[in-house]
Design a protein around this motif. Structure first.
Motif, PDB file in Angstrom:
ATOM      1  N   TRP B  17       0.861  -1.178   0.000  1.00 27.03           N
ATOM      2  CA  TRP B  17       0.000   0.000   0.000  1.00 27.03           C
ATOM      3  C   TRP B  17       0.901   1.234   0.000  1.00 27.03           C
ATOM      4  CZ3 TRP B  17      -4.911   0.607  -1.150  1.00 27.03           C
ATOM      5  CH2 TRP B  17      -5.759  -0.515  -1.089  1.00 27.03           C
ATOM      6  N   VAL B  18       0.688   2.123  -0.967  1.00 23.27           N
ATOM      7  CA  VAL B  18       1.549   3.273  -1.156  1.00 23.27           C
ATOM      8  C   VAL B  18       0.818   4.536  -0.689  1.00 23.27           C
ATOM      9  CG1 VAL B  18       2.955   4.529  -2.817  1.00 23.27           C
ATOM     10  CG2 VAL B  18       2.492   2.086  -3.172  1.00 23.27           C
ATOM     11  N   PHE B  19       1.454   5.258   0.239  1.00 21.84           N
ATOM     12  CA  PHE B  19       0.882   6.471   0.815  1.00 21.84           C
ATOM     13  C   PHE B  19       1.832   7.635   0.602  1.00 21.84           C
ATOM     14  CE2 PHE B  19      -0.506   2.889   3.453  1.00 21.84           C
ATOM     15  CZ  PHE B  19      -1.872   3.092   3.577  1.00 21.84           C
ATOM     16  N   GLU B  20       1.306   8.864   0.678  1.00 27.13           N
ATOM     17  CA  GLU B  20       2.177  10.023   0.844  1.00 27.13           C
ATOM     18  C   GLU B  20       2.081  10.447   2.308  1.00 27.13           C
ATOM     19  OE1 GLU B  20       1.509  12.869  -2.317  1.00 27.13           O
ATOM     20  OE2 GLU B  20       1.261  11.236  -3.758  1.00 27.13           O
ATOM     21  N   TRP B  21       3.173  10.981   2.844  1.00 28.91           N
ATOM     22  CA  TRP B  21       3.248  11.272   4.281  1.00 28.91           C
ATOM     23  C   TRP B  21       2.075  12.107   4.775  1.00 28.91           C
ATOM     24  CZ3 TRP B  21       5.618   8.722   7.841  1.00 28.91           C
ATOM     25  CH2 TRP B  21       6.795   8.030   7.542  1.00 28.91           C
ATOM     26  N   ASP B  22       1.712  13.154   4.020  1.00 34.37           N
ATOM     27  CA  ASP B  22       0.641  14.051   4.467  1.00 34.37           C
ATOM     28  C   ASP B  22      -0.675  13.307   4.698  1.00 34.37           C
ATOM     29  OD1 ASP B  22       2.427  16.056   4.268  1.00 34.37           O
ATOM     30  OD2 ASP B  22       1.620  16.925   2.414  1.00 34.37           O
ATOM     31  N   SER B  23      -0.911  12.282   3.896  1.00 37.12           N
ATOM     32  CA  SER B  23      -2.192  11.569   3.984  1.00 37.12           C
ATOM     33  C   SER B  23      -2.347  10.796   5.282  1.00 37.12           C
ATOM     34  CB  SER B  23      -2.318  10.568   2.832  1.00 37.12           C
ATOM     35  OG  SER B  23      -2.051  11.170   1.610  1.00 37.12           O
ATOM     36  N   GLN B  25      -1.485  11.793   8.297  1.00 38.92           N
ATOM     37  CA  GLN B  25      -1.586  12.641   9.483  1.00 38.92           C
ATOM     38  C   GLN B  25      -3.026  12.651   9.984  1.00 38.92           C
ATOM     39  OE1 GLN B  25       1.381  13.517  10.533  1.00 38.92           O
ATOM     40  NE2 GLN B  25       2.094  12.580   8.636  1.00 38.92           N
ATOM     41  N   VAL B  26      -3.261  12.044  11.129  1.00 35.74           N
ATOM     42  CA  VAL B  26      -4.596  11.995  11.736  1.00 35.74           C
ATOM     43  C   VAL B  26      -4.481  12.559  13.146  1.00 35.74           C
ATOM     44  CG1 VAL B  26      -6.438  10.466  12.545  1.00 35.74           C
ATOM     45  CG2 VAL B  26      -5.314  10.019  10.351  1.00 35.74           C
ATOM     46  N   PRO B  27      -5.304  13.566  13.505  1.00 40.09           N
ATOM     47  CA  PRO B  27      -5.170  14.203  14.817  1.00 40.09           C
ATOM     48  C   PRO B  27      -5.241  13.183  15.965  1.00 40.09           C
ATOM     49  CG  PRO B  27      -6.739  15.408  13.454  1.00 40.09           C
ATOM     50  CD  PRO B  27      -6.371  14.167  12.695  1.00 40.09           C
ATOM     51  N   GLY B  28      -4.268  13.276  16.873  1.00 44.42           N
ATOM     52  CA  GLY B  28      -4.291  12.434  18.070  1.00 44.42           C
ATOM     53  C   GLY B  28      -3.809  11.015  17.857  1.00 44.42           C
ATOM     54  N   LYS B  29      -3.358  10.684  16.649  1.00 45.74           N
ATOM     55  CA  LYS B  29      -2.903   9.317  16.379  1.00 45.74           C
ATOM     56  C   LYS B  29      -1.500   9.355  15.783  1.00 45.74           C
ATOM     57  CE  LYS B  29      -6.859   7.251  17.321  1.00 45.74           C
ATOM     58  NZ  LYS B  29      -6.976   6.307  18.447  1.00 45.74           N
ATOM     59  N   THR B  30      -0.706   8.350  16.125  1.00 41.96           N
ATOM     60  CA  THR B  30       0.598   8.231  15.488  1.00 41.96           C
ATOM     61  C   THR B  30       0.434   7.539  14.127  1.00 41.96           C
ATOM     62  OG1 THR B  30       1.032   6.036  16.388  1.00 41.96           O
ATOM     63  CG2 THR B  30       1.668   7.915  17.760  1.00 41.96           C
ATOM     64  N   VAL B  31       1.443   7.677  13.298  1.00 46.22           N
ATOM     65  CA  VAL B  31       1.419   6.993  12.001  1.00 46.22           C
ATOM     66  C   VAL B  31       1.319   5.482  12.205  1.00 46.22           C
ATOM     67  CG1 VAL B  31       2.790   6.469   9.943  1.00 46.22           C
ATOM     68  CG2 VAL B  31       2.601   8.825  10.743  1.00 46.22           C
ATOM     69  N   ASP B  32       2.019   4.953  13.219  1.00 44.94           N
ATOM     70  CA  ASP B  32       1.926   3.518  13.514  1.00 44.94           C
ATOM     71  C   ASP B  32       0.482   3.114  13.799  1.00 44.94           C
ATOM     72  OD1 ASP B  32       4.708   4.153  13.753  1.00 44.94           O
ATOM     73  OD2 ASP B  32       5.009   2.331  14.923  1.00 44.94           O
ATOM     74  N   VAL B  61       4.461   1.539   1.855  1.00 37.66           N
ATOM     75  CA  VAL B  61       5.548   2.391   1.388  1.00 37.66           C
ATOM     76  C   VAL B  61       5.038   3.819   1.469  1.00 37.66           C
ATOM     77  CG1 VAL B  61       7.008   3.001  -0.561  1.00 37.66           C
ATOM     78  CG2 VAL B  61       6.387   0.628  -0.189  1.00 37.66           C
ATOM     79  N   ILE B  62       5.826   4.691   2.094  1.00 37.95           N
ATOM     80  CA  ILE B  62       5.371   6.058   2.293  1.00 37.95           C
ATOM     81  C   ILE B  62       6.364   6.987   1.604  1.00 37.95           C
ATOM     82  CG2 ILE B  62       4.560   7.712   4.009  1.00 37.95           C
ATOM     83  CD1 ILE B  62       4.564   5.192   5.944  1.00 37.95           C
ATOM     84  N   LEU B  63       5.855   7.835   0.709  1.00 40.04           N
ATOM     85  CA  LEU B  63       6.740   8.607  -0.163  1.00 40.04           C
ATOM     86  C   LEU B  63       6.572  10.103  -0.004  1.00 40.04           C
ATOM     87  CD1 LEU B  63       5.090   6.329  -2.059  1.00 40.04           C
ATOM     88  CD2 LEU B  63       6.936   6.906  -3.598  1.00 40.04           C
ATOM     89  N   SER B  64       7.601  10.800  -0.445  1.00 38.11           N
ATOM     90  CA  SER B  64       7.497  12.242  -0.640  1.00 38.11           C
ATOM     91  C   SER B  64       8.544  12.631  -1.679  1.00 38.11           C
ATOM     92  CB  SER B  64       7.750  12.987   0.677  1.00 38.11           C
ATOM     93  OG  SER B  64       9.022  12.648   1.184  1.00 38.11           O
ATOM     94  N   ARG B  65       8.380  13.803  -2.288  1.00 34.58           N
ATOM     95  CA  ARG B  65       9.448  14.314  -3.149  1.00 34.58           C
ATOM     96  C   ARG B  65      10.667  14.482  -2.256  1.00 34.58           C
ATOM     97  NH1 ARG B  65       6.662  18.079  -7.651  1.00 34.58           N
ATOM     98  NH2 ARG B  65       8.629  17.614  -8.670  1.00 34.58           N
ATOM     99  N   SER B  66      11.841  14.236  -2.812  1.00 32.86           N
ATOM    100  CA  SER B  66      13.033  14.244  -1.973  1.00 32.86           C
ATOM    101  C   SER B  66      13.413  15.657  -1.543  1.00 32.86           C
ATOM    102  CB  SER B  66      14.203  13.610  -2.711  1.00 32.86           C
ATOM    103  OG  SER B  66      15.310  13.520  -1.837  1.00 32.86           O
ATOM    104  N   VAL B  67      13.931  15.752  -0.317  1.00 30.15           N
ATOM    105  CA  VAL B  67      14.496  17.017   0.139  1.00 30.15           C
ATOM    106  C   VAL B  67      15.993  17.060  -0.180  1.00 30.15           C
ATOM    107  CG1 VAL B  67      12.810  17.423   1.954  1.00 30.15           C
ATOM    108  CG2 VAL B  67      14.833  16.037   2.459  1.00 30.15           C
ATOM    109  N   SER B  68      16.536  15.920  -0.619  1.00 34.24           N
ATOM    110  CA  SER B  68      17.969  15.835  -0.918  1.00 34.24           C
ATOM    111  C   SER B  68      18.214  16.126  -2.394  1.00 34.24           C
ATOM    112  CB  SER B  68      18.459  14.422  -0.564  1.00 34.24           C
ATOM    113  OG  SER B  68      19.550  14.048  -1.363  1.00 34.24           O
ATOM    114  N   GLU B  69      19.401  16.674  -2.690  1.00 37.61           N
ATOM    115  CA  GLU B  69      19.731  16.917  -4.100  1.00 37.61           C
ATOM    116  C   GLU B  69      20.118  15.632  -4.811  1.00 37.61           C
ATOM    117  OE1 GLU B  69      22.544  19.930  -4.844  1.00 37.61           O
ATOM    118  OE2 GLU B  69      21.211  21.555  -4.203  1.00 37.61           O
TER     119      GLU B  69
END
Lengths: 359, 359
Positions: B17-23, B25-32, B61-69
């Motif tokens: 299951w592929v997620f983006e990090w922002d998706s 985020q649920v108030p009061g809950k950890t990602v785990d 798998v949780i993705l985002s655009r890279s912050v690294s060059e």
């Protein structure tokens, strides 16, 4: 690539992919072919599709608004083969049935009542009318629900299901042979059996007659390959005697189901102990259609089930399954017998499934 | 009820299951907590969630655009517990890694080239840079693909994956103890073992040393509860010796992995026979991160693996797994060692997962 809209729902102890008929129309392909490819079959892991690699997670429900005046929604159940390139359309699934009312309300096909909503659903596999009741406080479908059922560690929306006049929906008769008890072959021997058609066609055999106690766990049954082969042969013999197949080889994998029954222990609140075989393995709980068949068998004198019961089961039967107690109810509404059961359901995901252009 | 966008993809022999990090985020809950509830854990069937009840189908798998060059996409792998209320973040999954490039191109994060597209992906579990190559004929991602791999009966899009300088990504060293061969406990005895950290931390033991041939099927291993307990204890001993856990009890379930190796039969085109244990069961094929570790072990003198190999493996290793042959390649690019493998991937579904308000 085709994108096929579908909703993934837990119904009872099963996971069911819910489709509308129009969505499954793909040029040059049959519905069977489309379902098998979407699910990733044949493959014992269904790794390239949305099937879950087990009988309770390789299921589809296909709906439409009803064309009949007696129902709001028509639905058809499909047991999608896992390692076989085959879809069984021969029976209903009571677990997946529980997704129909919530789906129809969500979809706007039925207007919710202020407290509860009754949805008239017609299962086309068995021509069975099932009145489903769900809570709709304030005219809205509750999304989470708090109903627990055996075999599911999370709560869901309660769905009450009343099977109207469930006898003979597949074969025309409650007892397809006309008798409450017959004989069936097990490992070369003849053992007593009840062939019954209520909810779904089921063959009921006393666990003791096949050398079991009826209290076995999945691990104790599913590892005994030879026993499973003999039991499937018993089931196929029953299929022929019930008029469901011309030969044992022609019998479908999902129909009839086989129930092994035993006397409840002294002091147990259950009326009967049940182990159900489904798609060649022990069912983790009890198929709800099977629970309807067992309820009617328990209520008829001379069946393999009623012979093991000493309690009064006229208002329903409490059955001990591997996952805990399953309770049914039985009543008469306007002269029609109704057998009921309670399930829970939860919508897991709204999706678009991706079908390759060619395969 | 929260609606969480997610894409279901097959990567290699896994479903992810592929997620983006922002998706997530649920108030009061950890990602785990969110992942566990979405997957339906803890529950050995994950019947009320989108997990598949097996180690290869309970992955995110949780993705985002890279912050690294140095990278286009950053991604993090999560092994979501099935009957345990626990998410393992300690290792990468090479199968699920194969979904990253197709996802990034589909999402518009990387502009496809006219023939093929190289996507620089950074796995954050291991700080491993993996250059992924996919076909993009005419500047478009092919949707179906024709790449077959062992363990998957349907074709997918080919994804070539080159692991840059894979040694020591978790522990800092290719051989965490400094030695190519150590001893590990198995059933009260000390047996030879190679502890290696490349792709993922792996402990390699000769199958013969634990009373096996290395040619066993899943059924022959997974039914032997006592053996599995001993092997897991071996793995936990290795975790401590590799500095991955303070005590055996603290060792994560997914890290290190345990590989059992054996000599290839005479005339076999394979260089080595491998059986990989993952999450307490036999892996149906071979974890790709494990294949990177085994490749580097095969290339270093004095390891448990290289001692069993007579062929030249400087350009790559061919390994016989339960699902067939797995081939890796090894090269040096601009002075940096690269170990590569080929997988296939397919997008199965675009979805919105439904998370209850409370649980």
């Amino acid at each position: 690539m085709f994108k096929i809209p579908a909703t993934w729902m837990r119904g009872g102890t099963s996971k069911c992919w819910v489709f509308e008929w129009d969505s499954l129309q793909v040029p040059g392909k049959t519905v069977d072919e489309v379902l098998l490819r979407l699910f990733g079959s044949p493959d014992n892991r269904q790794i390239d599709g949305v099937g879950g690699g087990t009988s309770t997670t390789s299921k589809a429900v296909i709906l439409s608004r009803s064309v009949s005046e007696d129902a709001d929604v028509d639905y058809t159940f499909a047991q999608v083969g896992i390692d076989e390139q085959r879809v069984d359309w021969g029976s209903n699934c009571g677990n997946c049935s529980a997704v129909v009312a919530p789906y129809a309300i969500e979809r706007g096909w039925v207007t919710p009542g202020p407290e509860t909503t009754a949805v008239r659903t017609l299962n086309t596999n068995t021509n069975q009318l099932i009145l489903q009741k769900v809570d709709t406080p304030g005219g809205e479908l509750g999304h989470s629900g708090s109903q627990m059922i055996p075999g599911v560690p999370f709560p869901g929306m309660p769905v009450g299901m009343g099977f109207f006049d469930p006898a003979g929906r597949t074969t025309g008769k409650l007892f397809p042979t006309g008798e409450p008890q017959d004989k069936v072959t097990f490992d070369g021997r003849q053992v007593p059996a009840t062939f019954i058609d209520a909810g779904a066609p089921v063959v009921i055999v006393e666990a003791e007659a096949v050398g079991l106690t009826g209290h076995e766990t999945a691990a104790e049954i599913d590892t005994r390959t030879e026993l499973l082969v003999h039991l499937d042969d018993t089931r196929r013999d029953a299929a022929v005697q019930m008029g469901l197949a011309a030969t044992r080889a022609d019998a479908e994998r999902a129909i009839p189901k086989l129930a092994l029954v035993a006397k409840a222990d002294d002091g147990d609140e259950a009326d009967l102990v049940v182990r159900m075989l489904s798609m060649g393995r022990l069912h983790p709980a009890l198929a709800i259609t099977g629970s309807v068949a067992l309820t009617m068998a328990a209520q008829h004198e001379g069946t393999v089930a009623s012979n093991l019961i000493s309690s009064d089961v006229s208002a329903g039967v409490t059955m001990r399954t591997p996952a805990g107690l399953v309770q049914t109810w039985a009543e008469t509404r306007e002269g029609t017998p109704v057998v009921g059961a309670l399930r829970s359901a939860r919508r897991l995901a709204d999706a678009e499934l991706l079908l390759p252009d060619t395969w």
